[in-house]
Enzyme design. Structure first.
Site, mmCIF file in Angstrom:
data_model
loop_
_atom_site.group_PDB
_atom_site.id
_atom_site.type_symbol
_atom_site.label_atom_id
_atom_site.label_comp_id
_atom_site.label_asym_id
_atom_site.label_seq_id
_atom_site.Cartn_x
_atom_site.Cartn_y
_atom_site.Cartn_z
ATOM 1 N N ARG A 51 0.993 -1.017 0.158
ATOM 2 C CA ARG A 51 -0.228 0.079 -0.105
ATOM 3 C C ARG A 51 0.989 1.456 0.433
ATOM 4 N NH1 ARG A 51 -2.847 -0.611 5.058
ATOM 5 N NH2 ARG A 51 -0.920 0.874 5.890
ATOM 6 N N TYR B 44 -16.204 20.518 -11.498
ATOM 7 C CA TYR B 44 -16.245 19.313 -12.031
ATOM 8 C C TYR B 44 -17.418 18.303 -11.386
ATOM 9 C CZ TYR B 44 -16.204 13.723 -12.682
ATOM 10 O OH TYR B 44 -16.125 12.587 -12.602
ATOM 11 N N ASP C 47 -7.905 22.113 -11.105
ATOM 12 C CA ASP C 47 -8.086 20.446 -11.657
ATOM 13 C C ASP C 47 -7.356 20.480 -13.265
ATOM 14 O OD1 ASP C 47 -9.014 18.212 -13.491
ATOM 15 O OD2 ASP C 47 -11.045 18.417 -12.163
ATOM 16 N N LYS D 145 -8.175 10.095 -18.200
ATOM 17 C CA LYS D 145 -8.321 10.956 -19.273
ATOM 18 C C LYS D 145 -7.592 10.708 -20.201
ATOM 19 C CE LYS D 145 -12.502 11.798 -17.138
ATOM 20 N NZ LYS D 145 -13.049 13.043 -16.743
HETATM 21 C C1 LIG Z 1 -13.214 12.972 -15.515
HETATM 22 C C2 LIG Z 1 -12.983 14.202 -14.230
HETATM 23 C C3 LIG Z 1 -12.616 13.906 -12.884
HETATM 24 C C4 LIG Z 1 -12.849 12.600 -12.569
HETATM 25 O O1 LIG Z 1 -12.018 11.663 -13.019
HETATM 26 P P1 LIG Z 1 -12.470 10.413 -12.488
HETATM 27 O O2 LIG Z 1 -11.035 9.084 -12.630
HETATM 28 O O3 LIG Z 1 -13.688 9.706 -13.355
HETATM 29 O O4 LIG Z 1 -12.756 10.101 -11.065
HETATM 30 C C5 LIG Z 1 -12.078 15.095 -12.465
HETATM 31 N N1 LIG Z 1 -12.191 16.450 -13.062
HETATM 32 C C6 LIG Z 1 -12.407 16.538 -13.996
HETATM 33 C C7 LIG Z 1 -12.356 17.695 -15.229
HETATM 34 C C8 LIG Z 1 -13.305 15.459 -15.115
HETATM 35 O O5 LIG Z 1 -13.083 15.298 -16.218
#
Ligand SMILES: *Cc1c(COP(=O)(O)O)cnc(C)c1O
Length: 400
Positions: free
Chosen positions: A62, A117, A189, A214
């Site tokens: 971990r 988001y 973000d 992504k």
């Molecule tokens: C998809 C997304 C997230 C969350 O990511 P996950 O891996 O799906 O939890 C956070 N911020 C943005 C801008 C996103 O598009």
């Protein structure tokens, strides 16, 4: 070239080279190009004394393995010289919640962009509220004016630029300056741009977040989150991750590493194709407005030009008003554009959305139905032919 001679303290100048070299050391892996995937819980110690003193390079699955360290090191190199460390999390949302939890205490106030988001907002409303942390939302197009929203207990400001549905580009530098003058922290973000097109820590951000799900993964087959911290905030971040027991699966980490190697070339194509499709859509009589940071019709376009070195393949459009069945007919007719959440994979997507129900600091009234596109790696001509069919279906449904 011998990869092992590459000195990690002097990263190659170009990000395109860094995504290839970062976090790799073939000399310590029998010459194999890629690091192995360590599936691990128990780590054995040579003696009782070593065990009690935690005297081992690795303590427990971990707590990190050579595989997780390889991706962390690679991402740190891409974030630039202000990055003091990266933590991997099992999803982008886990990266967001962990970054926030690493900075707030009960009684604090945080400012979150109204364009954030959706699940980020839910975390603030449902979890932070319970912990005695109050969230206020602000207009993403606010720059230094955000100072007016400050309270004595404002601990952090959270940005997402551009917003991943509405695409307002934020003045990160101006907001960071206000925050730092007032002794607060800045979280952002950065999933849309990745550190290849925008390096948040260079613009005053303290904790930069990505949904590795992504573009880092890039193939719609992995859930992964990352948080990159500057020197002042890395210890609290790492401690929060450690105490929370969060750890990501080794195969997912490997897929992140594997995706990273082609990130530069994929993004270049997403950028080029995305812009070509956006420009084509701009000429369509059915389209009211394009929300693509690289086009002047996008709020904050001038800031994108000033701060970003590229655009990814995600943008939105506003259609001129049509009956709902025509809006849906357009989307349902598309064959190359899938209808689904997430983005950043090799394939194109198109989804309907409406920001109005979640906005509180701004009023969302774009003037017509909205669609978010992710432009994948397909040939642009094929995508345009598909969209052409969609518009024919839209016309037919409007008439009928
Ligand atoms: C998809 C997304 C997230 C969350 O990511 P996950 O891996 O799906 O939890 C956070 N911020 C943005 C801008 C996103 O598009």
């Amino acid at each position: 070239m011998n990869d092992s001679s590459h000195n990690a303290s002097v990263p190659p100048r170009h990000a395109d080279t860094r995504v290839v070299t970062a976090g790799r050391d073939p000399a310590s892996n029998y010459g194999f190009v890629n690091p192995p995937v360590y599936h691990a819980s128990t780590v054995l110690y040579p003696s009782a004394e070593d065990y009690l003193a935690h005297r081992s390079r690795y303590q427990y699955g971990r707590r990190g393995t050579p595989t997780t360290e390889a991706l962390e090191a690679a991402l740190a190199e891409l974030e630039g010289s202000r990055c003091a460390g990266v933590s991997l999390l099992p999803s982008g949302l886990a990266a967001i919640s962990t970054a926030l939890l690493s900075v707030v205490r009960s009684g604090d106030h945080v400012l979150v962009t109204d364009s954030a988001y959706g699940p980020t907002r839910n975390f603030c409303e449902r979890i932070l509220t319970r912990l005695g942390v109050v969230t206020d939302y602000y207009d993403p197009l606010m720059g230094a004016g955000i100072a007016d929203l400050w309270r004595p207990n404002t601990r952090a400001v959270y940005l997402e630029s551009p917003g991943s549905l509405s695409f307002e580009v934020q003045d990160v530098g101006a907001i960071a300056k206000v925050a730092h003058d007032k002794g607060a922290l800045v979280l952002m973000d950065n999933t849309w741009a990745t550190p290849l097109y925008f390096r948040p820590l260079d613009h005053g951000v303290d904790l930069a977040i990505q949904a590795g799900t992504k573009y880092i993964g890039g193939h719609s087959d992995v859930m992964l989150g990352t948080v990159s911290a500057n020197a002042a905030n890395v210890a609290a971040l790492k401690e929060t991750v450690r105490l929370s027991g969060l750890c990501e699966g080794p195969d997912d980490v490997y897929l992140g590493l594997r995706g990273l190697r082609t990130l530069a070339v994929r993004l270049e194509r997403h950028f080029k194709s995305g812009l070509a499709v956006a420009r084509w859509l701009q000429q369509r009589p059915e389209v009211l407005r394009i929300l693509h940071p690289a086009l002047p019709t996008c709020p904050g376009h001038e800031i994108w030009k000033r701060d970003f070195t590229g655009a990814s393949g995600l943008f939105s459009i506003v259609l001129k008003p049509v009956p709902q069945k025509a809006y849906y007919a357009f989307l349902d007719t598309l064959k190359l554009f899938g209808i689904g959440a997430s983005w950043g994979g090799y394939e194109s997507l198109a989804v309907p959305f409406d920001c109005a129900p979640v906005r509180s600091a701004t009023h969302w009234a774009p003037g017509g139905p909205t669609i978010r596109f992710h432009i994948g790696l397909e040939a642009v001509d094929d995508l345009l032919a598909d969209l052409e069919r969609g518009f024919a279906a839209l016309a037919a449904a409007s008439a009928g």
